[in-house]
Design an enzyme around this catalytic site. Structure first.
Site, mmCIF file in Angstrom:
data_model
loop_
_atom_site.group_PDB
_atom_site.id
_atom_site.type_symbol
_atom_site.label_atom_id
_atom_site.label_comp_id
_atom_site.label_asym_id
_atom_site.label_seq_id
_atom_site.Cartn_x
_atom_site.Cartn_y
_atom_site.Cartn_z
ATOM 1 C CD GLU A 199 -2.349 -1.704 2.532
ATOM 2 O OE1 GLU A 199 -3.136 -2.661 2.567
ATOM 3 O OE2 GLU A 199 -1.906 -1.141 3.547
ATOM 4 C CG ASP A 353 -7.922 -4.745 9.859
ATOM 5 O OD1 ASP A 353 -7.417 -3.760 9.288
ATOM 6 O OD2 ASP A 353 -8.868 -5.391 9.391
#
Length: 371
Positions: A199, A353
């Site tokens: 990312e 997460d």
């Protein structure tokens, strides 16, 4: 922005943490498994237990919305078995993590059933160079963020101090127009972003940032290159200048071997503990354990590295007994912690997460930002 109007009414500082999955010097001295010394892992684990402390003021209310081998080739969206095969090979042979949206529901279900019967570690002559994951999904509801309005409407009554959004990468299957509209509804009030190496590089490539010509990472990303991109994001798109309209002051970068927290000075506290906590949960959760087991992990982080690849930087080193290396560039501070990598990972889905969430739990916002 409908969401920001209600959020501005919060009496305490409102933080929007975005675990954004879509946003995509010399050579480092990497510690290989054959070089691994159990005393280093033991020292780092002991230091984590001694040094990780909760902030003096913790978040009291949190609102969350969780949304046959051939040539490898990347695809942004998977439409067929051929797309899946090419994309899987592309990332598998590089040992890089990826997640993609699969557009055909029926084909997705058939492939998912078949995939459960075979290992992901080796496919004919192709073998992943390190523990890795490749996730593909067909989630239309979360992809369209169809519950966003309902979620935002509940915030005025709930009055949270912290709002967490995740799974933005799932929007890639909805088309650029919808993706752009939805992001505009939340990005103006983002204070913190959590992301991985894929990312981070995509973000730089999309906006022609540092090292944008690099097609993909090979192996463990070089610290100096990562530092350059993190610095560029906060300098160009963050709140390094108090007059800036951006609220972005914190980035939590995580990769297999190490984590970096980059923060604008004056806004965050307890970041050494936060980056260690994120690294610790990565080590334990990947092994499917509640605590770090020294016999099941190994150190792969660089013992020496540079703070920058393209500009003047410092030669830095890792001290296992105080496993947070700190450096500064302008008014941005970097905290790096090694990760004790699980030798035989049992749980990798959702690890990003968990890392971002753990880092936030141990973080303290020290300066209320204007909204």
């Amino acid at each position: 922005v409908c969401g920001s109007i209600m959020w501005r009414k919060a009496s305490a500082a409102l933080l929007l943490a975005l675990a954004v999955g879509y946003f995509y010097g010399g050579l480092p001295n990497f510690q290989t498994s054959s070089q691994s010394n159990s005393s280093l892992e033991r020292a780092i684990s002991a230091a984590w237990e001694a040094l990780i402390t909760l902030p003096s003021r913790q978040w009291s209310k949190v609102a969350a919305l969780a949304v046959d081998p051939g040539t490898g080739r990347d695809h942004d969206v998977l439409h067929s078995k051929e797309d899946l095969k090419e994309t899987f090979i592309h990332y598998m042979e590089r040992g890089a993590a990826a997640e993609r949206f699969f557009s055909d529901k029926e084909v997705f279900q058939r492939i998912a059933r078949a995939a459960a019967e075979y290992p992901g570690e080796k496919w004919a002559s192709i073998q992943a160079p390190q523990a890795n994951r490749f996730i593909f999904s067909h989630d239309v509801s979360n992809g369209a963020m169809s519950t966003l309005e309902t979620f935002v409407a509940s915030l005025e009554e709930f009055q949270p101090e912290l709002v967490v959004l995740s799974g933005f990468h799932m929007m890639e299957g909805q088309g650029r127009e919808l993706w752009g509209e939805r992001l505009k509804e939340v990005l103006p009030v983002v204070s913190s972003i959590g992301l991985n190496e894929q990312e981070l590089l995509f973000l730089s490539q999309a906006a022609e940032g540092p090292h944008a010509a690099l097609p993909a990472w090979k192996g463990i990303p070089e610290v100096g290159r990562v530092s350059d991109i993190l610095f560029w994001i906060l300098e160009q798109h963050g709140r390094t200048d108090p007059s800036s309209e951006s609220d972005l002051t914190r980035i939590h970068f995580h990769t297999l071997a190490y984590h970096i927290l980059a923060t604008v000075d004056g806004y965050w506290g307890n970041q050494a503990a936060a980056v260690m906590a994120g690294a610790r949960v990565a080590s334990s959760q990947a092994c499917g354990l509640q605590a770090v087991d020294i016999s099941k992990v190994e150190l792969k982080a660089p013992l020496e590295f540079h703070s920058s690849h393209s500009g003047p930087g410092e030669q830095l080193s890792l001290n296992p007994e105080e496993p947070v290396t700190v450096w500064h560039r302008g008014n941005i501070t970097f905290h790096l912690s090694p990760v004790l990598v699980c030798k035989r990972p049992l749980r990798t889905v959702g690890l990003g997460d968990a890392i971002s969430a753990e880092g936030l739990v141990y973080s303290e916002i020290t300066s209320q930002q204007p909204f």
